[in-house]
Design a protein around this motif. Structure first.
Motif, PDB file in Angstrom:
ATOM      1  N   VAL A  72       0.839  -1.209   0.000  1.00 32.88           N
ATOM      2  CA  VAL A  72       0.000   0.000   0.000  1.00 32.88           C
ATOM      3  C   VAL A  72       0.869   1.251   0.000  1.00 32.88           C
ATOM      4  CG1 VAL A  72      -1.671   1.329   1.337  1.00 32.88           C
ATOM      5  CG2 VAL A  72      -1.952  -1.148   1.115  1.00 32.88           C
ATOM      6  N   LEU A  73       1.965   1.212   0.806  1.00 33.80           N
ATOM      7  CA  LEU A  73       2.862   2.365   0.846  1.00 33.80           C
ATOM      8  C   LEU A  73       3.525   2.593  -0.507  1.00 33.80           C
ATOM      9  CD1 LEU A  73       4.573   1.823   4.325  1.00 33.80           C
ATOM     10  CD2 LEU A  73       2.830   3.507   3.735  1.00 33.80           C
ATOM     11  N   SER A  74       3.856   1.516  -1.200  1.00 31.85           N
ATOM     12  CA  SER A  74       4.470   1.652  -2.528  1.00 31.85           C
ATOM     13  C   SER A  74       3.501   2.307  -3.498  1.00 31.85           C
ATOM     14  CB  SER A  74       4.890   0.272  -3.051  1.00 31.85           C
ATOM     15  OG  SER A  74       5.863  -0.306  -2.207  1.00 31.85           O
ATOM     16  N   GLU A  75       2.229   1.875  -3.433  1.00 31.59           N
ATOM     17  CA  GLU A  75       1.220   2.485  -4.303  1.00 31.59           C
ATOM     18  C   GLU A  75       1.031   3.956  -3.974  1.00 31.59           C
ATOM     19  OE1 GLU A  75      -2.262   0.110  -3.833  1.00 31.59           O
ATOM     20  OE2 GLU A  75      -1.703  -1.269  -5.444  1.00 31.59           O
ATOM     21  N   MET A  76       1.085   4.282  -2.689  1.00 31.20           N
ATOM     22  CA  MET A  76       0.928   5.681  -2.284  1.00 31.20           C
ATOM     23  C   MET A  76       2.098   6.528  -2.779  1.00 31.20           C
ATOM     24  SD  MET A  76      -0.525   5.070   1.584  1.00 31.20           S
ATOM     25  CE  MET A  76      -0.866   6.768   1.972  1.00 31.20           C
ATOM     26  N   LEU A  77       3.306   5.963  -2.779  1.00 34.62           N
ATOM     27  CA  LEU A  77       4.461   6.712  -3.265  1.00 34.62           C
ATOM     28  C   LEU A  77       4.405   6.904  -4.771  1.00 34.62           C
ATOM     29  CD1 LEU A  77       7.335   5.185  -1.099  1.00 34.62           C
ATOM     30  CD2 LEU A  77       6.423   7.508  -0.979  1.00 34.62           C
ATOM     31  N   VAL A  78       3.913   5.886  -5.479  1.00 30.77           N
ATOM     32  CA  VAL A  78       3.738   6.024  -6.929  1.00 30.77           C
ATOM     33  C   VAL A  78       2.739   7.126  -7.234  1.00 30.77           C
ATOM     34  CG1 VAL A  78       2.844   4.890  -9.001  1.00 30.77           C
ATOM     35  CG2 VAL A  78       4.390   3.659  -7.472  1.00 30.77           C
ATOM     36  N   LEU A  79       1.666   7.197  -6.428  1.00 31.92           N
ATOM     37  CA  LEU A  79       0.646   8.221  -6.619  1.00 31.92           C
ATOM     38  C   LEU A  79       1.197   9.611  -6.371  1.00 31.92           C
ATOM     39  CD1 LEU A  79      -2.385   8.915  -7.047  1.00 31.92           C
ATOM     40  CD2 LEU A  79      -2.672   8.651  -4.581  1.00 31.92           C
ATOM     41  N   SER A  80       2.055   9.746  -5.377  1.00 32.05           N
ATOM     42  CA  SER A  80       2.536  11.073  -4.980  1.00 32.05           C
ATOM     43  C   SER A  80       3.695  11.570  -5.828  1.00 32.05           C
ATOM     44  CB  SER A  80       2.979  11.046  -3.510  1.00 32.05           C
ATOM     45  OG  SER A  80       4.082  10.159  -3.346  1.00 32.05           O
ATOM     46  N   LYS A  81       4.435  10.648  -6.436  1.00 36.52           N
ATOM     47  CA  LYS A  81       5.621  11.048  -7.194  1.00 36.52           C
ATOM     48  C   LYS A  81       5.520  10.567  -8.629  1.00 36.52           C
ATOM     49  CE  LYS A  81      10.672  10.758  -7.164  1.00 36.52           C
ATOM     50  NZ  LYS A  81      11.856  10.172  -6.499  1.00 36.52           N
ATOM     51  N   PRO A  82       5.387  11.459  -9.591  1.00 37.06           N
ATOM     52  CA  PRO A  82       5.316  11.038 -10.997  1.00 37.06           C
ATOM     53  C   PRO A  82       6.565  10.252 -11.402  1.00 37.06           C
ATOM     54  CG  PRO A  82       4.759  13.358 -10.753  1.00 37.06           C
ATOM     55  CD  PRO A  82       5.296  12.912  -9.433  1.00 37.06           C
ATOM     56  N   GLN A  83       6.340   9.183 -12.158  1.00 38.02           N
ATOM     57  CA  GLN A  83       7.440   8.339 -12.600  1.00 38.02           C
ATOM     58  C   GLN A  83       7.901   8.763 -14.001  1.00 38.02           C
ATOM     59  OE1 GLN A  83       8.600   5.803 -10.417  1.00 38.02           O
ATOM     60  NE2 GLN A  83       7.265   7.017  -9.106  1.00 38.02           N
ATOM     61  N   ALA A  84       9.198   8.654 -14.234  1.00 34.29           N
ATOM     62  CA  ALA A  84       9.732   8.966 -15.563  1.00 34.29           C
ATOM     63  C   ALA A  84       9.273   7.897 -16.557  1.00 34.29           C
ATOM     64  CB  ALA A  84      11.255   9.027 -15.508  1.00 34.29           C
ATOM     65  N   ILE A  85       8.861   8.337 -17.737  1.00 35.36           N
ATOM     66  CA  ILE A  85       8.378   7.409 -18.758  1.00 35.36           C
ATOM     67  C   ILE A  85       9.413   7.337 -19.874  1.00 35.36           C
ATOM     68  CG2 ILE A  85       6.511   6.862 -20.353  1.00 35.36           C
ATOM     69  CD1 ILE A  85       4.662   8.534 -18.671  1.00 35.36           C
ATOM     70  N   HIS A  86       9.820   6.118 -20.201  1.00 33.56           N
ATOM     71  CA  HIS A  86      10.785   5.907 -21.283  1.00 33.56           C
ATOM     72  C   HIS A  86      10.058   5.228 -22.435  1.00 33.56           C
ATOM     73  CE1 HIS A  86      13.960   7.007 -18.451  1.00 33.56           C
ATOM     74  NE2 HIS A  86      13.434   6.150 -17.579  1.00 33.56           N
ATOM     75  N   PHE A  87       9.652   6.020 -23.409  1.00 31.12           N
ATOM     76  CA  PHE A  87       8.864   5.498 -24.519  1.00 31.12           C
ATOM     77  C   PHE A  87       9.754   4.727 -25.493  1.00 31.12           C
ATOM     78  CE2 PHE A  87       6.017   8.911 -23.148  1.00 31.12           C
ATOM     79  CZ  PHE A  87       4.795   8.257 -23.189  1.00 31.12           C
ATOM     80  N   LYS A  88       9.266   3.537 -25.864  1.00 26.55           N
ATOM     81  CA  LYS A  88       9.914   2.727 -26.886  1.00 26.55           C
ATOM     82  C   LYS A  88       8.836   2.031 -27.704  1.00 26.55           C
ATOM     83  CE  LYS A  88      14.335   1.743 -24.581  1.00 26.55           C
ATOM     84  NZ  LYS A  88      15.245   0.670 -24.099  1.00 26.55           N
ATOM     85  N   GLU A  89       9.193   1.683 -28.926  1.00 30.28           N
ATOM     86  CA  GLU A  89       8.242   0.979 -29.782  1.00 30.28           C
ATOM     87  C   GLU A  89       8.185  -0.486 -29.355  1.00 30.28           C
ATOM     88  OE1 GLU A  89       8.386  -0.335 -34.350  1.00 30.28           O
ATOM     89  OE2 GLU A  89       8.362   1.849 -34.073  1.00 30.28           O
ATOM     90  N   LYS A  90       6.997  -0.927 -28.891  1.00 34.18           N
ATOM     91  CA  LYS A  90       6.828  -2.283 -28.384  1.00 34.18           C
ATOM     92  C   LYS A  90       5.593  -2.922 -28.999  1.00 34.18           C
ATOM     93  CE  LYS A  90      10.335  -2.410 -25.525  1.00 34.18           C
ATOM     94  NZ  LYS A  90      11.425  -3.413 -25.647  1.00 34.18           N
TER      95      LYS A  90
END
Length: 435
Positions: A266-284
């Motif tokens: 739950v704490l991990s989910e809360m941290l993901v919610l509070s801190k935007p994650q860097a997105i590395h776009f690739k063709e998949k």
């Protein structure tokens, strides 16, 4: 030749008369006038007759031109009337006092009032009471500044009792002393546009409120995660030491450690919610991602008496994405489907291309979601599960939004739920295309 017709006819008649006169004079009067004087007299008479003929031809031409002008004017009036009768906007004309002196048929269609009953009545009569003062002030400002045209938005009353929003555009005419002598203009019904603007404002307010809630939830989540994680680490360490001293209590300690893991999740989910994650776009290839997710989750589904059914095309469907984040979304949605099926059943994982989008569908046969709760899905800390935090779907929505997509939800109580993840496709080969 037509413009000389009168002159030719009159001169011909004069020549005939002179000819008769000449014969009469020759045989009965015995050359009373010398032939030279007679010739001069004939020339003068013919010149005068030709002149009168010219006046006759000119007047005839003017009459013809006048008749043609009247015909054109009538045609112009008919065309103007036809345009005014068929135009959807209300066209009006008022005198200097604001009384209607012309209204086209659109007035009846828009307001319900007949033109006969509205003519020579003040346009103020058709304004709601609260609008009259505002409109009067605006028109007075236009008049004092001697404006040639003006525009205002107001509401008009309908004969049926309702009202409609109107955009009024008008031109103002003044006499040589500067006094207003009348106006002409149009009234356009803008009710649909106003309602759309109102809905748009309400939607923006809703989105702003939702964004504010999400921001507050993120700040709260970060604070809670920070304050809880440190003491939780200490508790976990001391429990490990205590567990070694009481091996006969392993069952209890295992339960405690499982609950601690749940708290950490739950704490991990809360941290993901509070801190935007860097997105590395690739063709998949989204099909490959779904196959990998299915392999990871299949054993968990089997333990819960659930069959994971894949209906995936063989062709590649390429998307520009962060592979790990998409996997997180699909795993979370499939886990939710598993938890919604306590009695087992089938979960169908399918994928197809529609237009420029790829649609990944996850359909379960679970308990379903009530209609009144579907609109709240994705709000922080709202969950349909008894022990859910509501953060998992919030994170999924944010990830898909960052991938320029969206999630659709359809559900029927006691029948099941379908989550559709819609993403823009980069390149695909139609299943109908020969290999």
């Amino acid at each position: 030749m037509n413009k000389y017709t009168g002159r030719i006819m009159i001169v011909s008649l004069a020549v005939f008369i002179l000819f008769i006169w000449n014969i009469y004079d020759y045989y009965f009067v015995s050359h009373s006038i010398h032939w030279m004087l007679r010739s001069i007299l004939y020339i003068i008479i013919l010149a005068v007759v030709w002149k009168f003929g010219a006046y006759f031809d000119r007047s005839k031409l003017l009459i013809k031109q006048l008749s043609e002008s009247q015909r054109r004017y009538k045609n112009l009036l008919d065309e103007t009337k036809m345009v005014l009768d068929n135009i959807q906007e209300v066209v009006f004309q008022t005198d200097g006092e604001g009384n209607f002196i012309y209204l086209n048929p659109a007035w009846t269609a828009v307001t319900g009032y007949k033109r006969a009953e509205s003519l020579y009545s003040s346009f103020y009569h058709y304004l709601p009471f609260e609008e009259k003062s505002k409109v009067k002030t605006t028109l007075m400002d236009y008049t004092y500044s001697k404006s040639q045209e003006g525009r205002l938005e107001t509401t008009y009353r309908k004969k049926s009792g309702g009202e409609f929003f109107a955009d009024v555009h008008f031109k103002m005419y003044y006499d040589q002393d500067g006094y207003l002598i009348g106006t002409v203009g149009t009234i356009h019904d803008i009710t649909e546009r106003k309602l759309a603007e109102q809905e748009w404002r309400e939607l923006n307010e809703h989105l702003a409120l939702k964004s504010q809630k999400l921001s507050i939830a993120g700040q709260l989540a970060a604070g809670i995660a920070h304050e809880v994680r440190n003491p939780l680490t200490s508790i976990n360490g001391f429990l490990q030491l205590i567990k070694n001293e009481f091996p006969e209590k392993d069952t209890y300690f295992n339960i405690i450690f499982e609950e601690i893991k749940r708290i950490e999740l739950v704490l991990s989910e809360m941290l993901v919610l509070s801190k935007p994650q860097a997105i590395h776009f690739k063709e998949k290839n989204v099909i490959t991602i779904l196959d990998q997710v299915a392999a990871l989750i299949e054993s968990n589904a089997t333990l819960n008496n659930i069959q994971l059914v894949k209906e995936l095309p063989e062709d590649e469907i390429l998307v520009d994405c962060d592979e790990n984040q998409l996997k997180q979304v699909f795993i979370n949605l499939i886990k939710n489907a598993i938890e919604a099926m306590p009695n087992g059943g089938n979960i169908t994982l399918s994928c197809c291309v529609k237009g420029s989008s790829v649609i990944v569908s996850i359909t379960d046969e679970g308990i379903g979601i009530p209609k009144e709760k579907i609109s709240k899905l994705g709000e922080p800390f709202f969950s349909t599960k008894d022990k859910g935090t509501g953060l998992g779907l919030t994170v999924c929505l944010r990830i898909i939004k960052d991938h320029y997509g969206h999630i659709n939800v359809t559900s029927h109580t006691d029948e099941g739920t379908t989550f559709e993840v819609v993403l823009p496709v980069m390149n695909h080969r139609s299943l109908l295309e020969p290999v």
